[in-house]
Scaffold this motif. Sequence first.
Motif, mmCIF file in Angstrom:
data_model
loop_
_atom_site.group_PDB
_atom_site.id
_atom_site.type_symbol
_atom_site.label_atom_id
_atom_site.label_comp_id
_atom_site.label_asym_id
_atom_site.label_seq_id
_atom_site.Cartn_x
_atom_site.Cartn_y
_atom_site.Cartn_z
ATOM 1 N N THR A 75 6.554 2.523 -13.598
ATOM 2 C CA THR A 75 6.151 3.897 -13.302
ATOM 3 C C THR A 75 5.798 4.650 -14.573
ATOM 4 O O THR A 75 4.790 5.369 -14.628
ATOM 5 C CB THR A 75 7.280 4.626 -12.552
ATOM 6 N N TYR A 102 3.987 -7.211 -12.435
ATOM 7 C CA TYR A 102 5.073 -6.919 -11.493
ATOM 8 C C TYR A 102 5.537 -8.206 -10.812
ATOM 9 O O TYR A 102 6.743 -8.469 -10.711
ATOM 10 C CB TYR A 102 4.570 -5.905 -10.476
ATOM 11 N N PRO A 242 4.256 4.286 -8.488
ATOM 12 C CA PRO A 242 4.969 3.006 -8.489
ATOM 13 C C PRO A 242 6.468 3.133 -8.233
ATOM 14 O O PRO A 242 7.153 2.113 -8.081
ATOM 15 C CB PRO A 242 4.690 2.457 -9.904
ATOM 16 N N PHE A 248 2.982 -1.492 -4.679
ATOM 17 C CA PHE A 248 2.493 -2.783 -5.157
ATOM 18 C C PHE A 248 1.860 -3.594 -4.033
ATOM 19 O O PHE A 248 0.899 -4.335 -4.257
ATOM 20 C CB PHE A 248 3.625 -3.539 -5.857
#
Length: 318
Positions: A75, A102, A242, A248
């Motif tokens: 983030t 990620y 995020p 995601f």
Amino acid sequence: MHFLRLLSLSGLGSAAALVRPHQARTGCKTPEKRVEFRAMDAATQKEYTDAVMCLATKPSGLDLGLNTTLYDDFTYVHTHLNQIIHFCSMFLPWHRYFVQLYHDSLRDCGYNGPMAYWDWTLDADDTAGSSIWDVLGNNGGNKTEKTGDQEWMCLTDGPFKDLRPAYKLTEYAPHCLSRDFFDGNVRPGDMRGSSYNAEQIKSINEKETYADFRLFLESIPHGAIHSAVGGQKGDMRPSSSPNDPIFFLHHTQIDRLWYLWQQGDPEARNKDVKDQKVNPDDSSIVTLEDVMPFMGLAADIKMSEVMTTENDLLCYTY
């Protein structure tokens, strides 16, 4: 000036803190196929959500002097780079690699499955009633919380109900993970479903140039999902989006649509990033050699390194 300042920040964090590329650079011989989240069995879904929560137990690698986590690092980087990764050429390639980083981190937390996407075209007629919320937690609102002048609609069910994001925009403001299903007029309303139904995506996919495709994809379905899930009191609305793990899955879907568009003319589209370089446009020329900053989350890379997914850096298909 803002752009130059952000580039100077791109080296934040020690080399040891960088998110590690999962696959050694030995060639992409067996690309992984990404799947719709609901196509995974219940055990794989749980392994995925457990890995997400694992990220929130790992300390930040960005050396910010705050009590934050690896989950929060995603983030932090996204919201601080907001002006150079949205509404410009870098939007699609930057987020492509961001999602890959990620996924690499989820693997380090024990997840062995593929990265998954949320195909919201399947839910556009009733997004609030989507079966995806049965697994990932539903709308917020049964509990509220305030940080400063921001009221949050906290999640009270699902695997992420105890997640406490650290940021609102660039401000350190720990709070409950929140969703606010909203169509701009009523809650939840139609959650802007006409902006991401199959007909809308078909129209966008017919765009001939990268600039047109990126603009319509980012502005219409991409923006609509952020607004519909985040509303006014949820995490998906601001650039600190995020915070919500659904971010995601959403951006993997955005990447999937870019991938499918590229397959329509790969010889041309795997090299096409002709678009405005920065937001607002200053007439700068975009090239594949332009460097994308990641502020210490990972090493900065060139746009050219993620223009196809079947390479040793990414190695996946849809």
